[in-house]
Design a protein around this motif. Structure first.
Motif, PDB file in Angstrom:
ATOM      1  N   ASP A   1       1.021  -1.517  -0.058  1.00  0.00           N
ATOM      2  CA  ASP A   1      -0.121  -0.323  -0.179  1.00  0.00           C
ATOM      3  C   ASP A   1       1.058   1.071   0.513  1.00  0.00           C
ATOM      4  OD1 ASP A   1      -2.041  -1.650  -0.097  1.00  0.00           O
ATOM      5  OD2 ASP A   1      -2.481  -1.058   2.467  1.00  0.00           O
ATOM      6  N   MET A   2       1.844   1.370   0.742  1.00  0.00           N
ATOM      7  CA  MET A   2       2.862   2.304   1.180  1.00  0.00           C
ATOM      8  C   MET A   2       3.664   2.855  -0.476  1.00  0.00           C
ATOM      9  SD  MET A   2       2.216   3.452   3.864  1.00  0.00           S
ATOM     10  CE  MET A   2       3.212   4.319   4.587  1.00  0.00           C
ATOM     11  N   GLU A   3       3.662   1.763  -0.857  1.00  0.00           N
ATOM     12  CA  GLU A   3       4.414   1.660  -2.199  1.00  0.00           C
ATOM     13  C   GLU A   3       3.868   2.302  -3.556  1.00  0.00           C
ATOM     14  OE1 GLU A   3       6.377  -2.228  -3.070  1.00  0.00           O
ATOM     15  OE2 GLU A   3       7.829  -1.897  -1.726  1.00  0.00           O
ATOM     16  N   GLN A   4       2.698   1.947  -3.248  1.00  0.00           N
ATOM     17  CA  GLN A   4       1.233   2.440  -4.207  1.00  0.00           C
ATOM     18  C   GLN A   4       0.846   3.365  -3.819  1.00  0.00           C
ATOM     19  OE1 GLN A   4      -2.722   1.003  -3.421  1.00  0.00           O
ATOM     20  NE2 GLN A   4      -3.450   1.310  -6.083  1.00  0.00           N
ATOM     21  N   MET A   5       1.027   4.152  -2.913  1.00  0.00           N
ATOM     22  CA  MET A   5       0.835   5.989  -2.826  1.00  0.00           C
ATOM     23  C   MET A   5       2.318   6.472  -3.636  1.00  0.00           C
ATOM     24  SD  MET A   5      -1.655   6.882  -1.594  1.00  0.00           S
ATOM     25  CE  MET A   5      -1.650   7.677  -0.642  1.00  0.00           C
ATOM     26  N   GLU A   6       3.173   5.943  -3.407  1.00  0.00           N
ATOM     27  CA  GLU A   6       4.614   7.059  -3.723  1.00  0.00           C
ATOM     28  C   GLU A   6       4.215   6.332  -5.324  1.00  0.00           C
ATOM     29  OE1 GLU A   6       8.143   5.527  -2.234  1.00  0.00           O
ATOM     30  OE2 GLU A   6       7.326   4.807  -0.338  1.00  0.00           O
ATOM     31  N   LYS A   7       4.025   5.439  -6.083  1.00  0.00           N
ATOM     32  CA  LYS A   7       3.960   4.930  -7.267  1.00  0.00           C
ATOM     33  C   LYS A   7       2.456   6.130  -8.306  1.00  0.00           C
ATOM     34  CE  LYS A   7       6.034   0.913  -7.743  1.00  0.00           C
ATOM     35  NZ  LYS A   7       6.008  -0.911  -7.772  1.00  0.00           N
ATOM     36  N   LEU A   8       1.983   6.166  -6.870  1.00  0.00           N
ATOM     37  CA  LEU A   8       0.603   6.989  -7.183  1.00  0.00           C
ATOM     38  C   LEU A   8       1.360   8.821  -7.606  1.00  0.00           C
ATOM     39  CD1 LEU A   8      -2.893   7.236  -9.071  1.00  0.00           C
ATOM     40  CD2 LEU A   8      -2.874   7.176  -6.092  1.00  0.00           C
ATOM     41  N   PHE A   9       2.169   8.942  -6.276  1.00  0.00           N
ATOM     42  CA  PHE A   9       2.320  10.301  -6.032  1.00  0.00           C
ATOM     43  C   PHE A   9       3.601  10.402  -7.346  1.00  0.00           C
ATOM     44  CE2 PHE A   9       5.938  12.817  -4.501  1.00  0.00           C
ATOM     45  CZ  PHE A   9       4.804  13.960  -3.945  1.00  0.00           C
ATOM     46  N   GLU A  10       4.015   9.793  -7.226  1.00  0.00           N
ATOM     47  CA  GLU A  10       5.054   9.641  -8.980  1.00  0.00           C
ATOM     48  C   GLU A  10       4.358  10.486  -9.895  1.00  0.00           C
ATOM     49  OE1 GLU A  10       7.725   6.892  -8.963  1.00  0.00           O
ATOM     50  OE2 GLU A  10       8.571   7.304  -6.609  1.00  0.00           O
ATOM     51  N   VAL A  11       3.383   9.608 -10.486  1.00  0.00           N
ATOM     52  CA  VAL A  11       2.143   9.846 -11.604  1.00  0.00           C
ATOM     53  C   VAL A  11       2.009  11.185 -11.483  1.00  0.00           C
ATOM     54  CG1 VAL A  11       0.347   8.617 -12.724  1.00  0.00           C
ATOM     55  CG2 VAL A  11       1.981   7.251 -12.048  1.00  0.00           C
ATOM     56  N   LEU A  12       1.082  11.233 -10.454  1.00  0.00           N
ATOM     57  CA  LEU A  12       0.587  12.596 -10.398  1.00  0.00           C
ATOM     58  C   LEU A  12       1.732  14.076  -9.968  1.00  0.00           C
ATOM     59  CD1 LEU A  12      -1.332  12.831  -7.187  1.00  0.00           C
ATOM     60  CD2 LEU A  12      -2.551  13.086  -9.663  1.00  0.00           C
ATOM     61  N   ASN A  13       1.994  13.372  -9.658  1.00  0.00           N
ATOM     62  CA  ASN A  13       3.599  15.018 -10.549  1.00  0.00           C
ATOM     63  C   ASN A  13       4.318  15.196 -12.091  1.00  0.00           C
ATOM     64  OD1 ASN A  13       5.190  15.889  -7.643  1.00  0.00           O
ATOM     65  ND2 ASN A  13       4.742  14.526  -7.104  1.00  0.00           N
TER      66      ASN A  13
END
Length: 113
Positions: free
Chosen positions: A64-76
């Motif tokens: 879940d934490m890794e998914q949030m990091e990836k989502l954050f990268e995509v949003l950026n």
């Protein structure tokens, strides 16, 4: 000097700061783009859910934490959202500085300085 009046004055000063204006401006851009808004709303909802789980003592799975990091990268990759995140970071620094000033002044009361 009335402390509550000063607090309201400080709140007004923060709302008039360039950092606050930048956050508001970035949010208006996102509000005008349904895709960006949906991506951001989805991210914020997941963020709140994770924070609530952590506050209740549950440590979310690493996935879940890794998914949030990836989502954050995509949003950026979205320039409007990146602009908002950067503006929010700058505003949070201002608020942290204000908190530190207040906290440090209270700490002096207990340290005798």
């Amino acid at each position: 000097m009335n402390v509550i009046d000063k607090a309201h004055e400080l709140a007004r000063a923060i709302k008039e700061s360039s950092e606050f204006v930048d956050v508001s401006s970035a949010m208006r851009v996102i509000e005008g783009d349904p895709d960006s808004k949906a991506m951001l709303d989805n991210f914020r909802a997941k963020q709140v859910e994770l924070q609530q789980r952590m506050m209740s003592g549950e440590m979310p799975p690493q996935e879940d934490m890794e998914q949030m990091e990836k989502l954050f990268e995509v949003l950026n990759l979205n320039l409007a959202i990146r602009r908002l995140f950067e503006a929010e970071r700058r505003l949070s620094v201002v608020i942290e500085d204000v908190n530190k000033i207040i906290t440090d002044s209270l700490a002096q009361m207990y340290s005798g300085h």
